[in-house]
Design an enzyme around this catalytic site. Structure first.
Site, mmCIF file in Angstrom:
data_model
loop_
_atom_site.group_PDB
_atom_site.id
_atom_site.type_symbol
_atom_site.label_atom_id
_atom_site.label_comp_id
_atom_site.label_asym_id
_atom_site.label_seq_id
_atom_site.Cartn_x
_atom_site.Cartn_y
_atom_site.Cartn_z
ATOM 1 N N ASP A 100 -65.472 37.086 1.900
ATOM 2 C CA ASP A 100 -65.258 36.516 3.242
ATOM 3 C C ASP A 100 -66.368 37.010 4.180
ATOM 4 O O ASP A 100 -66.151 37.882 5.012
ATOM 5 C CB ASP A 100 -63.863 36.952 3.719
ATOM 6 C CG ASP A 100 -63.475 36.353 5.056
ATOM 7 O OD1 ASP A 100 -64.057 35.327 5.446
ATOM 8 O OD2 ASP A 100 -62.578 36.930 5.711
HETATM 9 C C1 SPV Z 1 -58.115 35.612 7.402
HETATM 10 O O1 SPV Z 1 -56.995 35.458 6.880
HETATM 11 O O2 SPV Z 1 -59.141 35.106 6.953
HETATM 12 C C2 SPV Z 1 -58.235 36.424 8.621
HETATM 13 C C3 SPV Z 1 -57.287 37.487 8.889
HETATM 14 O O3 SPV Z 1 -59.179 36.215 9.354
HETATM 15 S S1 SPV Z 1 -58.041 38.957 8.378
HETATM 16 O O4 SPV Z 1 -58.388 38.868 6.972
HETATM 17 O O5 SPV Z 1 -57.090 40.011 8.672
HETATM 18 O O6 SPV Z 1 -59.248 39.170 9.188
HETATM 19 MG MG MG Z 2 -60.673 35.119 8.499
#
Ligand code: SPV
Ligand code: MG
Length: 310
Positions: free
Chosen positions: A70
């Site tokens: 991510d």
């Molecule tokens: C996601 O679910 O992609 C989020 C929440 O942005 S977190 O992973 O806590 O940043």
């Molecule tokens: Mg996110």
């Protein structure tokens, strides 16, 4: 003929109805509980279990649909593609995690316009500088934020560009995650609310809730009534009702279905690897008929074969 109908008699379209439901929830007294989906099936299950909204998780879509970290690696159109599949199968309002809007001001504006046109209820735009790092990642990572005034300018431009009146823009504050402190977080939240954000998501990794509590004290003193959103992944002992009592209008359980899926797949694969035959896994996994039911297989066949021309 539709344009000849009065406002009272004009049928409400599906997107407007979902947005109205989300807006009513955000201004109501019971919290909107959204759960993170990473694909259309997880969204269907979230609806089946009675939650209020679907959160299209950037983390979930990156990891589950693309097998990627991510880190702003998935694009706007890839997120939109997964979102369309989710939007198509659920009657719940869909709230899409659009990371930082994938670039600068024009990217944020285009993101709002495209997701508004796709009929989703809301997008969430965070103030992490491109390329963002997932907020839960504990390792060494540079966390830089877009300057407050610039982020406010982007959000204002996105609100001005949306084509429907009802589309919801959630502004996400990453100042606590980036270590800028509560005062800076509150300044950002105020700036984003004043820029026209419909809700503000304040993210924190502080398990003690001290950061959140202190933020809330400062925020409530401003008198601004823009609804607040929490993601309690790292303060998981608080229920939605408890967070609502503290002042949150919406609670996002962002990644539990993804983590459940990964754990279940790993357990099943290890059984299959060890036992070498499907029967060993069968007691632990969903029946094929259950999957057929979840995606309305029988109804689809019946509709397809009804009044078939011989
Ligand atoms: C996601 O679910 O992609 C989020 C929440 O942005 S977190 O992973 O806590 O940043
Ligand atoms: Mg996110």
């Amino acid at each position: 003929m539709a344009n000849m109908l009065s406002d009272e008699t004009r049928p409400v379209n599906r997107a407007d109805e979902k947005r109205a439901r989300l807006r009513a929830g955000l201004s109501g007294t019971t919290p909107v509980v959204a759960v993170g989906a990473h694909d259309a099936m997880s969204a269907r299950l979230i609806e089946a279990y009675g939650f209020d909204a679907v959160w299209v998780s950037g983390f979930g879509v990156s990891a589950m649909a693309y097998g990627l970290p991510d880190l702003n690696l998935i694009t706007m159109s890839e997120t939109l593609d997964v979102t369309r599949r989710i939007e198509g199968v659920t009657d719940l309002p869909v709230v899409v995690d659009c990371d930082n809007g994938y670039g600068g001001l024009s990217n944020v504006v285009r993101t709002a316009v495209e997701f508004d046109r796709a009929g989703v209820a809301a997008v969430c735009i965070e103030d992490n500088l491109f390329p963002k790092r997932n907020s839960l990642y504990q390792g060494q990572a540079q966390r830089e934020l877009v300057k407050t005034a610039e982020q406010a300018r982007r959000l204002r431009a996105a609100k001005a560009a949306q084509e429907s009146e009802t589309f919801v823009l959630i502004a996400r504050v990453e100042a606590l995650i980036a270590g800028h402190g509560v005062e800076a977080a509150c300044e950002r939240a105020v700036a984003y609310a004043e820029a026209g954000a419909d809700a503000v998501l304040i993210h924190s990794k502080d398990k003690s809730l001290w950061e959140i509590e202190t933020f809330l004290e400062q925020w409530h003193r401003t008198g601004i009534d823009t609804p607040l959103v929490a993601v309690p992944t790292l303060f998981p002992d608080y229920t939605a009702a408890q967070l609502s009592a503290k002042g949150f209008a919406m609670v996002i359980l962002a990644n539990q279905p993804m983590r459940a899926s990964v754990q279940a797949m790993e357990e099943t694969l290890s059984i299959l690897r060890a036992e070498g035959k499907p029967a060993a896994a069968d007691p632990h996994i969903a029946k094929v008929d259950h999957i057929f039911d979840l995606v309305h297989t029988r109804e689809t066949i019946e509709a397809e074969e009804a009044d078939e021309i011989a």
